[in-house]
Design an enzyme around this catalytic site. Structure first.
Site, PDB file in Angstrom:
ATOM      1  N   THR A   1     -42.745  68.042 -26.839  1.00 31.87           N
ATOM      2  CA  THR A   1     -41.290  67.511 -27.032  1.00 31.87           C
ATOM      3  C   THR A   1     -41.378  66.881 -28.398  1.00 31.87           C
ATOM      4  O   THR A   1     -40.406  67.006 -29.315  1.00 31.87           O
ATOM      5  CB  THR A   1     -40.568  66.855 -25.876  1.00 31.87           C
ATOM      6  OG1 THR A   1     -41.847  65.843 -25.816  1.00 31.87           O
ATOM      7  CG2 THR A   1     -40.510  67.665 -24.587  1.00 31.87           C
TER       8      THR A   1
ATOM      9  N   PHE B   1     -33.383  61.934 -23.528  1.00 32.91           N
ATOM     10  CA  PHE B   1     -34.439  61.931 -22.540  1.00 32.91           C
ATOM     11  C   PHE B   1     -33.851  61.763 -21.304  1.00 32.91           C
ATOM     12  O   PHE B   1     -34.607  61.066 -20.437  1.00 32.91           O
ATOM     13  CB  PHE B   1     -35.115  60.461 -23.261  1.00 32.91           C
ATOM     14  CG  PHE B   1     -35.778  60.550 -24.270  1.00 32.91           C
ATOM     15  CD1 PHE B   1     -36.859  61.071 -24.470  1.00 32.91           C
ATOM     16  CD2 PHE B   1     -35.202  59.831 -25.475  1.00 32.91           C
ATOM     17  CE1 PHE B   1     -37.478  60.932 -25.870  1.00 32.91           C
ATOM     18  CE2 PHE B   1     -35.707  59.904 -26.890  1.00 32.91           C
ATOM     19  CZ  PHE B   1     -36.953  60.423 -26.974  1.00 32.91           C
TER      20      PHE B   1
ATOM     21  N   CYS C   1     -36.833  59.837 -18.894  1.00 32.24           N
ATOM     22  CA  CYS C   1     -38.054  60.098 -19.484  1.00 32.24           C
ATOM     23  C   CYS C   1     -38.922  58.881 -19.538  1.00 32.24           C
ATOM     24  O   CYS C   1     -38.698  57.799 -20.150  1.00 32.24           O
ATOM     25  CB  CYS C   1     -38.063  60.728 -20.607  1.00 32.24           C
ATOM     26  SG  CYS C   1     -39.762  61.056 -21.406  1.00 32.24           S
TER      27      CYS C   1
END
Length: 449
Positions: free
Chosen positions: A267, A390, A397
């Site tokens: 990512t 996120f 996250c």
């Protein structure tokens, strides 16, 4: 300044049946998002199963925060990822998720993330060295950023560990994403996960080898310990749930480490690649960012202590995440009947948050297809549930601060030393299978300054 982007995904303007939806999704999941998802608060339909795409921030808050337990991860998400990362933080639900999150959280504290910054700085230096060696030739910065961020995640995970075969793990991850990441018709139809998926059977050997490598590294570290700065594996080995005092066993450590390795390099690499594409595309913004980076860094590589002094570099990264979020869609399953945005949700319905469409929604953003980092000057002006690279809520996250610190350090270092210009005719295409990748690569010329 407003800069219109040439690279975007043409969204769907007509209904599709199951087979066409499957065919298009296997090529690019973004291509099944309807165009009206950028103008409406909610879109519903049926493709094998009932589904709803939710773009209304109030409804999104209900899914991710207020009624979190009513919207567990979807069966499609679990089917895609469970063979690789088991019942780890990314997939686990309820009490099993909560104790893992509590045990892992200290590893990602601000202090520990800052302590890992020298590894990011060293990787940024090595990247600059490779770019300089390439000379006048164009470079695929998608590949370069994947290399750089994998160096970071493997060093912060298994620092100084010669027994860890990094190339084997990296290759197995890439093989799994390539073979198993494509949506199966069985997933769209909602078949249970014990029905074999042909693509995922093919990647079983690579997965077994990857897990064996990680297990050996964990067992070895448990025996000998680490005398240097604690890395991610050390911190997780020390971690325990403060409520239950439970610690992760080898299998749980391995599944979570593999989750962090996959998520922690893929990512961030994509975020950096898209950021560099945007810098090549918009020379005015690039020059403004370079001025900031050079004034702060004075010729050296960026460090963790520089991050707060590089606000414009961070705004570029945040704008890249809005336009090209690595996780383009969040998918959940409704556990019980509900109402979202005045619409009926039935038990078993698939509820999706199309992050890609959310970031380009005409009711939530001014001129949403324009690249404009300045829109992040003041985060209070941005609805918390309109910008979700996120995720949010309790399941936000866990590595978000790690990823942002890493991205700022690497991007600032590169921009301070090179001028990036695009290669004509080599614009990337945004394609999402598991993550939103620039297909064809990000080809740029990098001229040393």
């Amino acid at each position: 300044m407003t800069t219109r982007l040439p690279v975007r995904v043409p969204l769907v303007t007509e209904p599709w049946g199951i087979l066409k939806s499957l065919s298009m999704a296997r090529r690019n999941i973004l291509s099944i998002i309807p165009q009206i998802a950028t103008t409406q608060p909610m879109v519903s339909g049926k493709t094998g199963k009932r589904w709803h795409m939710v773009m209304d921030p109030t409804a999104i808050r209900a899914i991710l925060l207020d009624r979190l337990d009513d919207y567990p991860k979807s069966l499609v998400t679990k089917n895609l990822l469970k063979p690789a990362i088991g019942d780890s933080l990314f997939i686990a639900e309820g009490a099993h998720w909560r104790w893992q999150r509590r045990a892992a959280a200290p590893a990602f504290s601000h202090r520990n993330v800052l302590n890992l910054a020298p590894i990011m700085t060293a990787a940024a230096e090595r990247s600059c060295g490779r770019v300089a060696q390439a000379g006048p030739r164009a470079i695929d910065f998608l590949g370069e950023m994947v290399t750089t961020t994998f160096e970071v995640i493997s060093d912060v995970t298994f620092s100084g560990d010669d027994t860890f075969d990094r190339n084997a793990v990296h290759g197995a991850i890439d093989d799994y994403i390539a073979e198993a990441g494509k949506i199966s018709l069985f997933d769209i139809l909602g078949f249970p996960d014990w029905v074999p998926r042909p693509g995922r059977i093919m990647s079983g050997k690579a997965l077994r080898e990857m897990k064996q490598v990680a297990d050996r590294a964990i067992d070895d570290r448990s025996r000998r310990g680490n005398t240097g700065t604690p890395d991610l594996l050390d911190l997780l080995l020390q971690g325990e749930d403060p409520k239950t005092k439970r610690r992760m066993n080898t299998a749980e450590l391995r599944d979570n480490l593999l989750t962090f390795i996959v998520a922690g390099h893929e990512t961030t690499a994509l975020t950096l690649a898209w950021s560099l594409y945007l810098m090549g595309f918009d020379q005015t913004t690039q020059e403004k960012a370079r001025t900031e980076a050079q004034s702060v860094l004075q010729g050296r590589a960026a460090t963790g202590s520089d991050v707060d002094n590089l606000p414009y570099i961070r705004q570029i990264i945040e704008e890249a995440l809005r336009l090209y979020p690595p996780a383009g869609i969040i998918s959940r399953s409704a556990r019980r009947p509900d109402t979202l945005g005045g619409r009926e949700i039935r038990t078993g319905d698939t509820v999706m948050i199309p992050i890609y469409a959310l970031g380009r929604h005409k009711l939530l953003w001014d001129d949403p297809d324009a690249f404009r980092p300045e829109r992040f000057d003041d985060r209070k002006n941005i609805d918390r549930y309109a910008y979700l690279p996120f995720g949010d809520g309790p399941r936000i996250c866990i590595g978000a601060s790690f990823a942002l610190q890493e991205a700022v350090i690497i991007l600032a270092t590169l921009l301070s030393r090179f001028r990036f210009t695009p290669v004509p005719g080599k614009d990337p295409e945004p394609v999402m299978i598991l993550t939103l990748r620039p297909e064809g690569g990000v080809w740029l010329k990098a001229d040393p300054l």
